[in-house]
Motif scaffolding. Sequence first.
Motif, short mmCIF file in Angstrom:
data_model
loop_
_atom_site.label_atom_id
_atom_site.label_comp_id
_atom_site.label_asym_id
_atom_site.label_seq_id
_atom_site.Cartn_x
_atom_site.Cartn_y
_atom_site.Cartn_z
N MET A 318 0.84 -1.19 0.00
CA MET A 318 0.00 0.00 0.00
C MET A 318 0.88 1.25 0.00
O MET A 318 2.07 1.19 0.36
N PRO A 319 0.35 2.40 -0.38
CA PRO A 319 1.13 3.63 -0.27
C PRO A 319 1.52 3.91 1.17
O PRO A 319 0.85 3.47 2.12
N PHE A 320 2.60 4.65 1.34
CA PHE A 320 3.08 4.99 2.68
C PHE A 320 1.99 5.73 3.45
O PHE A 320 1.40 6.69 2.96
N GLY A 321 1.71 5.28 4.68
CA GLY A 321 0.75 5.95 5.53
C GLY A 321 -0.71 5.62 5.24
O GLY A 321 -1.61 6.23 5.81
N VAL A 322 -0.95 4.67 4.35
CA VAL A 322 -2.31 4.29 3.99
C VAL A 322 -2.53 2.82 4.31
O VAL A 322 -1.73 1.96 3.93
N LEU A 323 -3.62 2.52 5.00
CA LEU A 323 -4.04 1.15 5.25
C LEU A 323 -5.37 0.93 4.56
O LEU A 323 -6.24 1.81 4.56
N VAL A 324 -5.55 -0.24 3.97
CA VAL A 324 -6.79 -0.59 3.30
C VAL A 324 -7.28 -1.91 3.87
O VAL A 324 -6.51 -2.88 3.98
N ASP A 325 -8.55 -1.96 4.26
CA ASP A 325 -9.12 -3.15 4.86
C ASP A 325 -9.46 -4.18 3.78
O ASP A 325 -10.63 -4.35 3.40
N GLU A 326 -8.43 -4.84 3.30
CA GLU A 326 -8.57 -5.90 2.31
C GLU A 326 -7.28 -6.68 2.31
O GLU A 326 -6.26 -6.22 2.83
N HIS A 327 -7.30 -7.86 1.73
CA HIS A 327 -6.06 -8.58 1.53
C HIS A 327 -6.15 -9.38 0.24
O HIS A 327 -7.24 -9.70 -0.25
N VAL A 328 -4.99 -9.66 -0.33
CA VAL A 328 -4.90 -10.36 -1.60
C VAL A 328 -4.59 -11.82 -1.34
O VAL A 328 -3.58 -12.16 -0.73
N ASP A 329 -5.47 -12.68 -1.81
CA ASP A 329 -5.29 -14.11 -1.63
C ASP A 329 -6.27 -14.84 -2.54
O ASP A 329 -7.23 -14.24 -3.05
N GLU A 330 -6.02 -16.12 -2.77
CA GLU A 330 -6.92 -16.97 -3.55
C GLU A 330 -7.14 -16.44 -4.98
O GLU A 330 -8.18 -16.67 -5.59
N GLY A 331 -6.16 -15.70 -5.49
CA GLY A 331 -6.27 -15.19 -6.84
C GLY A 331 -7.17 -13.98 -6.98
O GLY A 331 -7.76 -13.77 -8.05
N GLY A 332 -7.26 -13.19 -5.95
CA GLY A 332 -8.09 -11.99 -6.02
C GLY A 332 -7.98 -11.15 -4.77
O GLY A 332 -7.04 -11.29 -3.98
N ILE A 333 -8.95 -10.26 -4.59
CA ILE A 333 -8.98 -9.34 -3.47
C ILE A 333 -10.12 -9.73 -2.55
O ILE A 333 -11.27 -9.90 -2.99
N ILE A 334 -9.83 -9.88 -1.27
CA ILE A 334 -10.85 -10.20 -0.28
C ILE A 334 -11.11 -8.94 0.54
O ILE A 334 -10.24 -8.47 1.28
#
Length: 392
Positions: A318-334
């Motif tokens: 992610m960009p510096f200082g930015v958090l996003v409530d998601e994660h990449v797994d299983e061939g996509g975005i959760i």
Amino acid sequence: MKITGYRTLRTHRDWGRPVGDVNGFIASGITEVPIVIVETDEGIEGVAVGSDHDIARIFPALEGQDPRGVSGLYDRMLAHVFKAGHNGATFGGIATLDAALWDIKAKALGEPLWRLLGGRDRFVPGYASGLDIALSDERLADFYAAMAERGFTSGKLKGGRDVETDLRRLRIVQEQLARNTQHPALMLDANESWNLKQAVRYVSAVEAEIDLTWIEEPLRRWDAHGHARLSQSVRAAVATGENLTGLEQFRALFDLGAVDVVQTGAVWGITHFLRLAYAAHARDLPISPVGLTSNPAVSHAAAAVPNHLTAEVQDLGMPFGVLVDEHVDEGGIILGDAPGAGLTVDEQAIGAAVHDGDWLQSAGPHVRPLRAGLSLAAERRAGSSPATHRDA
């Protein structure tokens, strides 16, 4: 609830590798990331990553308005810049404000944006894309091996200069993704670098040895007639549209049957994505957002439309200082359950950071070479820069 103001800041993303395409690349792997925060009188703030271009000129269309009327406010922003037009970079400013408004609306309801938009499943299928024109073969293999570990079964190569080079590198991508499937989906992105007959010859040569899922941006973005002829001449699907700024610019592509996979740049925002998705759906066409690292909120919209095919995943960070409530797994975005688009910004850390963002450097991929599409031979001379190469 009323919109009372906005603030902007800029952070950076360290890709950890050179990033770019046939038009040029960023050797440092450091790119600037604008952030826009829309303020309200109830203390709910909308956070969006994308573009801050023309924000000062656009914002009067929003000031004092209820941010929850997002679709109407989107049209209000378009109308506000009517005389000069909303195309080009201005469309990016509108899109970022639009994403911030959707963030506010979902936060006000205490819902993640994907659920507010009507999504049933938090999973967004994706494909790996390394922005990899400047990577060595070894680093190319490392990138797609890492993406294979996250379950990806499809990948997109940046190419278009030399058939033999692209064939070799497509096989590298194929080999890494083959750990998850016997038949990885392979895409090639030429970033508008060819004319029509170059494209036909080039894609036909690749297809003689490798089954391409799609060829992306083979011609100039507005060349609907050329894209239609190309689609009829090759097996691969023609994917294009990411640089079209406005729904009206897709009319010729739709009318002529010139696009097989409808693409939109994630940086153009949520409302544009939704409207384009349904326009494509009415024509039995799939839609695919490009560059979710530029606007992760569009992932939520992708989860909510019936014809989403796959989304471009370019990075795991992610960009510096930015958090996003998601994660990449299983061939996509959760996607997560945080209210809104799930973006959290550490303004203090960003303000204290010192960095050199050079996405807009003159040799970068935002500058089209003067002779693009005008060479008799597609390959470049050894050692020449794709951004500065001139025919003798």
